[in-house]
Write an enzyme that holds these catalytic residues in place. Sequence first.
Site, mmCIF file in Angstrom:
data_model
loop_
_atom_site.group_PDB
_atom_site.id
_atom_site.type_symbol
_atom_site.label_atom_id
_atom_site.label_comp_id
_atom_site.label_asym_id
_atom_site.label_seq_id
_atom_site.Cartn_x
_atom_site.Cartn_y
_atom_site.Cartn_z
ATOM 1 N N PRO A 10 0.387 27.802 -8.440
ATOM 2 C CG PRO A 10 -1.173 28.500 -10.410
ATOM 3 C CD PRO A 10 -0.888 28.156 -9.108
ATOM 4 C CG ASN A 11 1.285 33.642 -10.038
ATOM 5 O OD1 ASN A 11 2.313 33.635 -10.977
ATOM 6 N ND2 ASN A 11 0.144 33.144 -10.278
ATOM 7 N NE ARG A 18 0.858 36.348 -5.760
ATOM 8 C CZ ARG A 18 -0.162 35.200 -6.161
ATOM 9 N NH1 ARG A 18 0.117 34.218 -5.467
ATOM 10 N NH2 ARG A 18 -1.203 35.703 -6.952
ATOM 11 C CE1 TYR A 23 -2.107 35.706 -2.310
ATOM 12 C CE2 TYR A 23 -1.201 37.950 -3.048
ATOM 13 C CZ TYR A 23 -2.404 36.344 -3.763
ATOM 14 O OH TYR A 23 -3.102 36.881 -4.287
ATOM 15 C CG ASN A 75 -2.627 28.039 -1.521
ATOM 16 O OD1 ASN A 75 -3.010 28.506 -1.885
ATOM 17 N ND2 ASN A 75 -2.241 29.268 -1.416
ATOM 18 C CB ALA A 78 -5.387 32.357 -9.649
ATOM 19 C CG HIS A 81 -10.191 31.342 -7.153
ATOM 20 N ND1 HIS A 81 -10.701 31.283 -5.709
ATOM 21 C CD2 HIS A 81 -8.977 32.122 -6.510
ATOM 22 C CE1 HIS A 81 -9.823 31.554 -5.639
ATOM 23 N NE2 HIS A 81 -8.724 32.471 -5.985
ATOM 24 C CG ASP A 88 -12.828 15.763 -11.873
ATOM 25 O OD1 ASP A 88 -14.485 16.862 -11.606
ATOM 26 O OD2 ASP A 88 -13.410 16.301 -13.270
ATOM 27 C CD GLU A 99 -10.357 26.047 -0.646
ATOM 28 O OE1 GLU A 99 -10.967 25.231 -0.383
ATOM 29 O OE2 GLU A 99 -10.259 26.396 -1.322
ATOM 30 C CG HIS A 101 -6.788 29.602 0.228
ATOM 31 N ND1 HIS A 101 -6.068 29.674 -1.203
ATOM 32 C CD2 HIS A 101 -8.224 29.264 0.160
ATOM 33 C CE1 HIS A 101 -7.332 28.623 -1.404
ATOM 34 N NE2 HIS A 101 -8.256 28.749 -0.818
ATOM 35 C CB SER A 103 -5.065 37.011 0.687
ATOM 36 O OG SER A 103 -5.307 35.587 -0.068
ATOM 37 N NE ARG A 108 -6.861 38.861 -2.108
ATOM 38 C CZ ARG A 108 -5.740 37.956 -2.730
ATOM 39 N NH1 ARG A 108 -5.683 37.227 -2.837
ATOM 40 N NH2 ARG A 108 -5.246 38.953 -4.223
ATOM 41 N NE ARG A 112 -8.331 37.710 -5.812
ATOM 42 C CZ ARG A 112 -7.907 37.421 -7.000
ATOM 43 N NH1 ARG A 112 -5.912 36.100 -7.127
ATOM 44 N NH2 ARG A 112 -6.373 37.706 -7.935
HETATM 45 C C1 DHK Z 1 -3.097 32.423 -3.579
HETATM 46 C C2 DHK Z 1 -3.170 32.783 -4.327
HETATM 47 O O1 DHK Z 1 -2.201 33.018 -5.800
HETATM 48 C C3 DHK Z 1 -4.417 33.297 -5.021
HETATM 49 O O2 DHK Z 1 -4.991 33.403 -6.950
HETATM 50 C C4 DHK Z 1 -5.973 32.843 -4.655
HETATM 51 C C5 DHK Z 1 -4.397 33.230 -2.473
HETATM 52 C C6 DHK Z 1 -5.475 32.974 -3.412
HETATM 53 C C7 DHK Z 1 -3.937 32.709 -0.825
HETATM 54 O O3 DHK Z 1 -4.110 33.377 -0.409
HETATM 55 O O4 DHK Z 1 -3.353 32.583 -1.022
HETATM 56 O O5 DHK Z 1 -6.938 34.008 -4.780
#
Ligand code: DHK
Length: 146
Positions: A10-11, A18, A23, A75, A78, A81, A88, A99, A101, A103, A108, A112
Amino acid sequence: MKQILILNGPNLNMLGTREPEIYGRQSLKDIEKLCASTAKKLGLKIIFRQSNHEGDLIDWIHDAFTKKYAGIIINAGAYTHTSIAIHDALKMIKAPIIEVHLSDPKKREKFRHKSFIEPLAAKVIKGQGAKGYTLAITALHKIITH
Ligand code: DHK
């Protein structure tokens, strides 16, 4: 050609606009292009996906049972977390998981710091921005060619 699945949660479709100070300024499309060219140089093909919905990510992880992926890079945003369901699904996967990320979540907010993916990952790459995705492909390539 070996295929790798790159999943984004998401996002992450909002990258570029963003919170660029966290990011970066590259869009997800830019990252996809970067991943495709890195993978091509290593003789890998990428399947690159993003969803804001937990179930989509789980369905794509389940695809790994019918489609042959040499590995998965994720990635989960959120959901990293919070999602025991993604944990699963990944737990059933035999191929290596990386994995990633943009950031460094551990530097942070406290909420997180926990990752439900980390215990299943062969490697965690964080805090390196978009470059982290290319490092993840290189790390995966190393694992699958050894
Ligand atoms: C991306 C997100 O959307 C956050 O919710 C994570 C992660 C960190 C990133 O750093 O790519 O906490």
